[in-house]
Design an enzyme around this catalytic site. Structure first.
Site, PDB file in Angstrom:
ATOM      1  N   LEU A 225      47.315  79.877  15.932  1.00  0.00           N
ATOM      2  CA  LEU A 225      47.248  80.621  17.191  1.00  0.00           C
ATOM      3  C   LEU A 225      46.126  80.119  18.078  1.00  0.00           C
ATOM      4  O   LEU A 225      46.333  79.802  19.258  1.00  0.00           O
ATOM      5  CB  LEU A 225      47.053  82.110  16.903  1.00  0.00           C
ATOM      6  CG  LEU A 225      46.949  83.005  18.141  1.00  0.00           C
ATOM      7  CD1 LEU A 225      48.300  83.103  18.828  1.00  0.00           C
ATOM      8  CD2 LEU A 225      46.445  84.394  17.771  1.00  0.00           C
TER       9      LEU A 225
ATOM     10  N   ARG B 299      51.271  89.857  11.545  1.00  0.00           N
ATOM     11  CA  ARG B 299      50.501  88.677  11.138  1.00  0.00           C
ATOM     12  C   ARG B 299      49.032  88.986  10.891  1.00  0.00           C
ATOM     13  O   ARG B 299      48.403  88.356  10.035  1.00  0.00           O
ATOM     14  CB  ARG B 299      50.637  87.599  12.240  1.00  0.00           C
ATOM     15  CG  ARG B 299      49.996  86.264  11.925  1.00  0.00           C
ATOM     16  CD  ARG B 299      50.684  85.557  10.783  1.00  0.00           C
ATOM     17  NE  ARG B 299      50.007  84.300  10.490  1.00  0.00           N
ATOM     18  CZ  ARG B 299      48.980  84.182   9.676  1.00  0.00           C
ATOM     19  NH1 ARG B 299      48.465  85.255   9.089  1.00  0.00           N
ATOM     20  NH2 ARG B 299      48.428  83.009   9.448  1.00  0.00           N
ATOM     21  N   TYR B 300      48.451  89.937  11.633  1.00  0.00           N
ATOM     22  CA  TYR B 300      46.998  90.103  11.598  1.00  0.00           C
ATOM     23  C   TYR B 300      46.533  91.509  11.215  1.00  0.00           C
ATOM     24  O   TYR B 300      45.330  91.753  11.156  1.00  0.00           O
ATOM     25  CB  TYR B 300      46.396  89.733  12.953  1.00  0.00           C
ATOM     26  CG  TYR B 300      46.836  88.374  13.436  1.00  0.00           C
ATOM     27  CD1 TYR B 300      46.564  87.235  12.683  1.00  0.00           C
ATOM     28  CD2 TYR B 300      47.553  88.224  14.622  1.00  0.00           C
ATOM     29  CE1 TYR B 300      46.993  85.988  13.096  1.00  0.00           C
ATOM     30  CE2 TYR B 300      47.975  86.979  15.042  1.00  0.00           C
ATOM     31  CZ  TYR B 300      47.703  85.863  14.280  1.00  0.00           C
ATOM     32  OH  TYR B 300      48.136  84.631  14.679  1.00  0.00           O
TER      33      TYR B 300
ATOM     34  N   HIS C  43      51.527  85.834  27.832  1.00  0.00           N
ATOM     35  CA  HIS C  43      50.309  85.452  27.118  1.00  0.00           C
ATOM     36  C   HIS C  43      50.149  83.938  27.213  1.00  0.00           C
ATOM     37  O   HIS C  43      51.079  83.180  26.954  1.00  0.00           O
ATOM     38  CB  HIS C  43      50.400  85.885  25.658  1.00  0.00           C
ATOM     39  CG  HIS C  43      49.061  86.002  24.993  1.00  0.00           C
ATOM     40  ND1 HIS C  43      48.243  84.918  24.790  1.00  0.00           N
ATOM     41  CD2 HIS C  43      48.405  87.079  24.487  1.00  0.00           C
ATOM     42  CE1 HIS C  43      47.129  85.324  24.174  1.00  0.00           C
ATOM     43  NE2 HIS C  43      47.201  86.631  23.986  1.00  0.00           N
TER      44      HIS C  43
ATOM     45  N   ASP D 261      54.621  97.897  24.527  1.00  0.00           N
ATOM     46  CA  ASP D 261      53.251  98.049  25.010  1.00  0.00           C
ATOM     47  C   ASP D 261      52.249  97.724  23.908  1.00  0.00           C
ATOM     48  O   ASP D 261      52.452  98.030  22.734  1.00  0.00           O
ATOM     49  CB  ASP D 261      53.015  99.483  25.484  1.00  0.00           C
ATOM     50  CG  ASP D 261      53.456  99.697  26.917  1.00  0.00           C
ATOM     51  OD1 ASP D 261      53.312  98.767  27.726  1.00  0.00           O
ATOM     52  OD2 ASP D 261      53.960 100.794  27.213  1.00  0.00           O
TER      53      ASP D 261
ATOM     54  N   GLU E  21      44.730  95.338  29.705  1.00  0.00           N
ATOM     55  CA  GLU E  21      44.500  94.170  30.554  1.00  0.00           C
ATOM     56  C   GLU E  21      45.235  94.279  31.891  1.00  0.00           C
ATOM     57  O   GLU E  21      44.670  94.007  32.956  1.00  0.00           O
ATOM     58  CB  GLU E  21      44.930  92.901  29.804  1.00  0.00           C
ATOM     59  CG  GLU E  21      44.429  91.616  30.442  1.00  0.00           C
ATOM     60  CD  GLU E  21      44.651  90.412  29.553  1.00  0.00           C
ATOM     61  OE1 GLU E  21      44.349  89.295  30.003  1.00  0.00           O
ATOM     62  OE2 GLU E  21      45.132  90.572  28.410  1.00  0.00           O
TER      63      GLU E  21
END
Length: 352
Positions: free
Chosen positions: A26, A92-93, A187, A264, A271
């Site tokens: 990433l 993933r995190y 992103h 969301d 941001e």
């Protein structure tokens, strides 16, 4: 259902950031192990405050579970020959992490599964990273896999996004509605990832093109990029800079569209909603964000249709267990795990 995830509670923020910055797929960093810990510690107080400001955590798990449960229920009706269907979430995190989800699937006796990326457009840094982790942790589960790796131009997805844009445009006066600028915000990626041949930029662009076709090119638009981290070069123009530029050019109204997110999370709720819209207001602009897909029935039907078509195509042997495009590595790829992962998924013997 593979995704990046987000901390459901504020205390989970540090571990989320540590895992995120440790992922070289990433955010490639020199001395990744050490620098990731340093960056995570530095950023944790600020990001904790942001999650506090949006209600105490990310809603991405809530929405992903909602989407998955309703997709599976609809899929039971659309594809009874492959029923029953059950959706699992693998982040993933942050929890539920891939390894824990695989253990749950094993305990449930799952033998056949689809790795369904919830990143509509493919990038080695997002979809690729999630699949690399699934490859590392999933080889001894006894589960046979196929992969839905990208779906950014699916008509149902395009329709769901377009409907939310149309609803946002209706909030502007009819006299000026056709002049409202539509800013598609995705992103961003480090240029080091872009320059090795990652397909994300062109796939996001293809999504935007299809959405504007669906809208009949009703409004002027631009594709811009958000969430740059660190001093290295990232894909631009950044969303905040675009807003400043539009204000300088005399534009007074805009809609921001989160085009690479399926629900969301902090990038939309903080941001965009609390930074970009506020910046626009200070510059004399009226900016509205198009709603995220969240609980959209049109989007959920699109997910079910994507899955149904995938199952039908495999059964009819129209495709293998992975797409043709999935098999192609970035021309500049030097990641051995990426190559091994693609070979492993392509060699799976999953049948419907």
């Amino acid at each position: 259902m593979l995704n990046m995830g987000g901390p459901e509670t504020v205390p989970e923020t540090h571990s989320f950031l540590k895992n995120l910055f440790s992922d070289g797929d990433l955010i490639p960093l020199p001395f990744q192990k050490y620098l990731s810990s340093y960056i995570a510690r530095r950023r944790t107080p600020q990001i904790e405050q942001q999650y506090t400001d949006i209600g105490g955590g990310s809603p991405i798990l809530k929405y992903t579970r909602y989407q998955g449960e309703h997709m599976a229920k609809l899929l039971d009706e659309l594809s009874p020959s492959t029923a029953p269907h059950k959706a699992y979430v693998a982040f993933r995190y942050v929890r539920p992490m891939t390894e824990a989800t695989l253990e749950e699937m094993k305990a449930d006796g799952v033998k056949r599964a689809i790795a369904f990326t919830q990143y509509p457009q493919y990038s080695c840094s997002t979809t690729g990273s999630s699949l690399n982790e699934l490859f590392r942790k999933g080889q001894d589960t006894g589960i046979e896999w196929s992969v839905i790796d990208r779906w950014g131009t699916h008509p149902g997805f395009i329709d769901a996004v377009a409907l939310n844009i149309e609803a946002a445009l209706q909030k502007f006066p009819s006299s000026s509605r056709k002049d409202v600028v539509v800013l598609f915000s995705a992103h961003s990626l480090p240029m080091s990832v872009v320059n090795r041949g990652d397909p994300y930029i062109q796939e996001v662009s293809a999504t935007v093109s299809r959405v504007m076709e669906r809208l009949g090119h009703s409004n002027p638009f631009r594709l811009v990029w958000q969430s740059q981290v660190g001093p290295s070069a990232w894909m631009g123009q950044q969303t905040g800079d675009a807003i400043k530029g539009l204000a300088r050019l005399g534009k007074k109204e805009a809609v921001i569209v989160p085009i690479a997110f399926t629900s969301d999370h902090i990038e939309t709720l903080y941001e965009i909603d609390k930074e970009y819209i506020h910046e626009g207001k200070e510059l004399g602009m009226n900016i509205i964000r198009a709603e995220s897909l969240n609980e959209s029935p049109v989007f959920i039907r699109a997910l079910a249709d994507i899955t149904k078509t995938h199952l039908e195509d495999i059964k009819a042997r129209k495709v293998g267990n992975v797409s043709t495009q999935f098999k192609l590595r970035c021309p500049g790829c030097m990641n051995a795990t990426c190559g091994a992962q693609k070979d492993w998924f392509a060699a799976q013997g999953a049948q419907v």
